[in-house]
Write a protein that holds these residues in place. Structure first.
Motif, PDB file in Angstrom:
ATOM      1  N   MET A   1       0.926  -1.390   0.002  1.00 24.95           N
ATOM      2  CA  MET A   1      -0.531  -0.406   0.029  1.00 24.95           C
ATOM      3  C   MET A   1       0.118   0.787  -0.180  1.00 24.95           C
ATOM      4  SD  MET A   1      -3.154  -0.853  -0.399  1.00 24.95           S
ATOM      5  CE  MET A   1      -3.945   0.764   0.094  1.00 24.95           C
ATOM      6  N   LYS A   2       2.038   0.849   0.898  1.00 23.30           N
ATOM      7  CA  LYS A   2       3.081   2.333   0.651  1.00 23.30           C
ATOM      8  C   LYS A   2       3.452   2.819  -0.315  1.00 23.30           C
ATOM      9  CE  LYS A   2       3.652   2.276   6.403  1.00 23.30           C
ATOM     10  NZ  LYS A   2       4.796   1.998   6.636  1.00 23.30           N
ATOM     11  N   THR A   3       4.006   0.995  -0.990  1.00 20.71           N
ATOM     12  CA  THR A   3       4.940   1.823  -2.276  1.00 20.71           C
ATOM     13  C   THR A   3       4.463   1.734  -3.856  1.00 20.71           C
ATOM     14  OG1 THR A   3       6.538   0.692  -1.011  1.00 20.71           O
ATOM     15  CG2 THR A   3       7.362   0.592  -3.062  1.00 20.71           C
ATOM     16  N   PHE A   4       2.930   0.899  -3.904  1.00 20.96           N
ATOM     17  CA  PHE A   4       3.117   0.561  -5.780  1.00 20.96           C
ATOM     18  C   PHE A   4       1.214   0.115  -5.245  1.00 20.96           C
ATOM     19  CE2 PHE A   4       7.436  -1.294  -6.148  1.00 20.96           C
ATOM     20  CZ  PHE A   4       7.596   0.063  -7.596  1.00 20.96           C
ATOM     21  N   PRO A   5       0.638   1.586  -5.004  1.00 20.61           N
ATOM     22  CA  PRO A   5      -0.955   1.471  -3.637  1.00 20.61           C
ATOM     23  C   PRO A   5      -1.815   0.538  -4.772  1.00 20.61           C
ATOM     24  CG  PRO A   5      -0.465   3.573  -4.757  1.00 20.61           C
ATOM     25  CD  PRO A   5       0.974   3.282  -4.575  1.00 20.61           C
ATOM     26  N   ALA A   6      -2.006   0.833  -6.652  1.00 21.31           N
ATOM     27  CA  ALA A   6      -2.501   0.309  -7.175  1.00 21.31           C
ATOM     28  C   ALA A   6      -2.005  -0.389  -8.718  1.00 21.31           C
ATOM     29  CB  ALA A   6      -3.402   1.477  -8.065  1.00 21.31           C
ATOM     30  N   ARG A   7      -1.085  -0.397  -8.657  1.00 24.07           N
ATOM     31  CA  ARG A   7      -0.385  -1.033 -10.146  1.00 24.07           C
ATOM     32  C   ARG A   7      -0.479  -2.432 -10.088  1.00 24.07           C
ATOM     33  NH1 ARG A   7       5.082   1.227 -10.436  1.00 24.07           N
ATOM     34  NH2 ARG A   7       5.757  -0.444 -12.421  1.00 24.07           N
ATOM     35  N   TYR A   8      -0.131  -2.841  -8.377  1.00 18.39           N
ATOM     36  CA  TYR A   8       0.060  -5.028  -8.777  1.00 18.39           C
ATOM     37  C   TYR A   8      -1.328  -5.352  -8.492  1.00 18.39           C
ATOM     38  CZ  TYR A   8       4.945  -3.910  -8.327  1.00 18.39           C
ATOM     39  OH  TYR A   8       6.283  -3.406  -7.791  1.00 18.39           O
ATOM     40  N   VAL A   9      -2.361  -5.096  -9.866  1.00 15.84           N
ATOM     41  CA  VAL A   9      -3.748  -5.949 -10.001  1.00 15.84           C
ATOM     42  C   VAL A   9      -3.000  -7.012 -11.458  1.00 15.84           C
ATOM     43  CG1 VAL A   9      -6.191  -5.562 -10.708  1.00 15.84           C
ATOM     44  CG2 VAL A   9      -4.633  -3.388  -9.183  1.00 15.84           C
ATOM     45  N   ALA A  10      -4.106  -8.041 -10.688  1.00 13.25           N
ATOM     46  CA  ALA A  10      -3.458  -8.874 -12.109  1.00 13.25           C
ATOM     47  C   ALA A  10      -4.285  -8.502 -13.377  1.00 13.25           C
ATOM     48  CB  ALA A  10      -3.580 -10.605 -11.511  1.00 13.25           C
ATOM     49  N   ASN A  11      -4.182  -8.271 -13.767  1.00 10.80           N
ATOM     50  CA  ASN A  11      -4.570  -7.349 -15.287  1.00 10.80           C
ATOM     51  C   ASN A  11      -4.566  -7.810 -16.731  1.00 10.80           C
ATOM     52  OD1 ASN A  11      -6.093  -6.192 -17.663  1.00 10.80           O
ATOM     53  ND2 ASN A  11      -6.479  -4.775 -15.920  1.00 10.80           N
ATOM     54  N   PRO A  12      -4.706  -9.244 -16.969  1.00 10.06           N
ATOM     55  CA  PRO A  12      -3.424  -9.657 -18.170  1.00 10.06           C
ATOM     56  C   PRO A  12      -3.805  -8.371 -19.650  1.00 10.06           C
ATOM     57  CG  PRO A  12      -4.530 -11.059 -17.525  1.00 10.06           C
ATOM     58  CD  PRO A  12      -5.523 -10.401 -17.081  1.00 10.06           C
ATOM     59  N   MET A  13      -4.796  -7.654 -19.736  1.00 15.35           N
ATOM     60  CA  MET A  13      -4.581  -6.493 -20.304  1.00 15.35           C
ATOM     61  C   MET A  13      -4.107  -5.577 -20.729  1.00 15.35           C
ATOM     62  SD  MET A  13      -6.847  -7.980 -22.525  1.00 15.35           S
ATOM     63  CE  MET A  13      -7.002  -6.149 -24.096  1.00 15.35           C
ATOM     64  N   LYS A  14      -3.955  -5.370 -19.178  1.00 17.94           N
ATOM     65  CA  LYS A  14      -2.872  -4.342 -18.440  1.00 17.94           C
ATOM     66  C   LYS A  14      -1.357  -4.834 -18.657  1.00 17.94           C
ATOM     67  CE  LYS A  14      -2.656  -0.829 -15.761  1.00 17.94           C
ATOM     68  NZ  LYS A  14      -3.249   0.230 -14.509  1.00 17.94           N
ATOM     69  N   HIS A  15      -1.239  -5.802 -18.320  1.00 15.91           N
ATOM     70  CA  HIS A  15       0.294  -6.416 -18.129  1.00 15.91           C
ATOM     71  C   HIS A  15       0.810  -7.502 -18.850  1.00 15.91           C
ATOM     72  CE1 HIS A  15       0.840  -3.359 -14.673  1.00 15.91           C
ATOM     73  NE2 HIS A  15       0.113  -3.842 -14.321  1.00 15.91           N
ATOM     74  N   PRO A  16       0.805  -7.310 -20.559  1.00 18.66           N
ATOM     75  CA  PRO A  16       1.157  -8.719 -20.630  1.00 18.66           C
ATOM     76  C   PRO A  16       1.759  -8.900 -21.324  1.00 18.66           C
ATOM     77  CG  PRO A  16       0.975  -7.047 -22.993  1.00 18.66           C
ATOM     78  CD  PRO A  16       0.398  -6.103 -21.321  1.00 18.66           C
ATOM     79  N   LEU A  17       2.243 -10.779 -21.113  1.00 20.04           N
ATOM     80  CA  LEU A  17       3.499 -10.850 -21.031  1.00 20.04           C
ATOM     81  C   LEU A  17       4.602 -10.964 -22.863  1.00 20.04           C
ATOM     82  CD1 LEU A  17       2.216 -14.545 -19.677  1.00 20.04           C
ATOM     83  CD2 LEU A  17       3.258 -12.495 -18.257  1.00 20.04           C
ATOM     84  N   PRO A  18       5.827 -10.484 -22.392  1.00 19.22           N
ATOM     85  CA  PRO A  18       6.550 -10.462 -23.683  1.00 19.22           C
ATOM     86  C   PRO A  18       6.472 -11.502 -24.678  1.00 19.22           C
ATOM     87  CG  PRO A  18       8.101 -10.871 -21.867  1.00 19.22           C
ATOM     88  CD  PRO A  18       6.861 -10.021 -20.900  1.00 19.22           C
ATOM     89  N   ALA A  19       5.990 -11.169 -25.776  1.00 18.95           N
ATOM     90  CA  ALA A  19       6.993 -12.975 -26.674  1.00 18.95           C
ATOM     91  C   ALA A  19       7.929 -13.157 -27.672  1.00 18.95           C
ATOM     92  CB  ALA A  19       6.087 -11.847 -27.923  1.00 18.95           C
ATOM     93  N   GLN A  20       8.941 -11.592 -27.084  1.00 23.37           N
ATOM     94  CA  GLN A  20      10.258 -12.087 -27.235  1.00 23.37           C
ATOM     95  C   GLN A  20      11.119 -11.294 -26.386  1.00 23.37           C
ATOM     96  OE1 GLN A  20      10.983 -14.187 -29.628  1.00 23.37           O
ATOM     97  NE2 GLN A  20      13.069 -13.968 -29.294  1.00 23.37           N
TER      98      GLN A  20
END
Length: 389
Positions: free
Chosen positions: A11-30
């Motif tokens: 909560m203190k460091t990364f309040p909203a970024r660490y949400v499991a969202n495949p669209m927002k955080h796609p896995l790298p193809a290469q």
């Protein structure tokens, strides 16, 4: 309490970024730069190496940086194609800050957060990555899933090695075959020769980590009975290995007092980790409880008999030698937890001082004979006393 601390960090460091969202955080193809975060322990880092090798086969041009513990680095130093960044757990927060400064200009395409511990999750907060991958909620201890963007698919009842390989599966790696190729320098073999003089031997590591009250150690009397069998039936001396703690030295002395002269070589507290690798590599077979040496032997292809009563071997046995473990874990669960094995959580330990007493010398001798017969049939070159394969 650990969950509350983890939540506070998040909560203190990364309040909203660490949400499991495949669209927002796609896995790298290469991926061009892969970060691996796994600090400990010796057996676990051995089980992780096949995943690293799978990543290397899939993306041979990718840069791989492994953030690892100090002792674990001593074991794996020189692993081909891997850059190591060492974190000494004893250095605490100051060490974390130093590591963050060292990697301040590094941004990973993907960070594989492979340590289910609050300390590692706190360390991960200062690392930069496009996407962070961790365990699914069922496997994520200490709320590790709060510190990652993407989680693995559920894999109930997985072996530790398979759990690591799940990271490669999620990234789309196709070839998941097992390979280790651990580096063992010639100086380590020299260290081994100085102790064994190229004579054939059995290697026994009688104690698990003495810093942990985990009740994984078997009895001196049991070990001595197996040593006597190997000496009398096969002419094999047994080399004892381990750290230099008081507990380990006392165990070694007790075992030797119960054995014939000449049947034991005492190397407890007398080898480096690379030297231990060389000794394991040259041994006819290894016998040990659930601890680093059984997984080192597995990584090197050395026949190994693991002794399991407090730990579930289906989760943590030496992977390629699971058929040769002495398994009294179900008996221990029924005797000391008063439950059927299927009624407890996967990987639950039996923390009872008498659990390992369920293992009898006859059990270990039978498994030793089986693994030696198997090795003679499949790898006859190991019968040569000067073999270094």
């Amino acid at each position: 309490a650990s969950h509350k601390r983890a939540a506070s960090y998040r909560m203190k460091t990364f309040p909203a970024r660490y949400v499991a969202n495949p669209m927002k955080h796609p896995l790298p193809a290469q991926p061009r730069h892969i970060g691996v975060l796994r600090l400990s322990a010796l057996g676990d880092v051995c089980n992780l190496v096949p995943t690293v090798r799978a990543l290397q086969r899939q993306w041979p041009e990718a840069r791989i940086t492994w953030i690892i513990g100090k002792g674990e680095h001593s074991l794996l130093a020189g692993l081909s194609g891997v850059e190591f960044v060492v974190y000494d757990k004893a250095s605490g927060l100051a060490g974390m800050r130093a590591l963050w400064r060292e990697l301040s200009d590094t941004r990973f395409d993907v960070l594989l957060h492979m340590q289910q511990a609050l300390r590692a999750s706190a360390l991960s907060l200062g690392l930069k990555a496009e996407v962070r991958v961790g365990y699914d909620k069922a496997r994520a201890k200490d709320a590790q899933h709060w510190f990652t963007h993407r989680q693995l698919a559920p894999h109930p009842r997985a072996h530790v090695l398979d759990s690591f390989m799940d990271f490669a599966r999620l990234l789309g790696v196709e070839d998941l075959s097992l390979a280790w190729d651990l580096p063992v320098p010639e100086a380590a073999y020299d260290e081994a020769r100085a102790l064994t003089h190229d004579a054939p031997y059995l290697l026994m590591s009688p104690c698990a980590n003495p810093r942990l009250r985990n009740f994984r150690n078997w009895s001196a009397e049991g070990y001595a009975a197996v040593i006597q069998h190997a000496w009398q039936q096969h002419g094999l001396a047994t080399l004892l290995t381990g750290g230099g703690s008081t507990q380990e030295r006392e165990m070694g002395e007790r075992i030797q007092s119960l054995c014939e002269p000449g049947s034991v070589i005492d190397a407890i507290g007398g080898t480096s980790l690379k030297g231990l690798l060389a000794l394991i590599d040259r041994a006819r077979a290894v016998i040990a409880p659930d601890s680093g040496p059984v997984h080192m032997a597995n990584a090197l292809g050395t026949p190994v008999v693991g002794l399991y009563a407090t730990t579930n071997p289906d989760r943590a046995a030496p992977y390629c030698w699971r058929d040769f473990v002495v398994n009294r874990y179900p008996d221990a669960v029924r005797t000391y937890l008063h439950k059927a094995p299927e009624e407890i959580s996967w990987g639950q330990r039996v923390r009872h001082p008498d659990a390992m007493s369920l293992i009898h010398a006859e059990d270990v001798i039978e498994r030793l004979e089986a693994v030696l017969d198997h090795a003679a049939a499949t790898h006859p070159e190991r019968e040569l006393p000067d073999d270094e394969t």
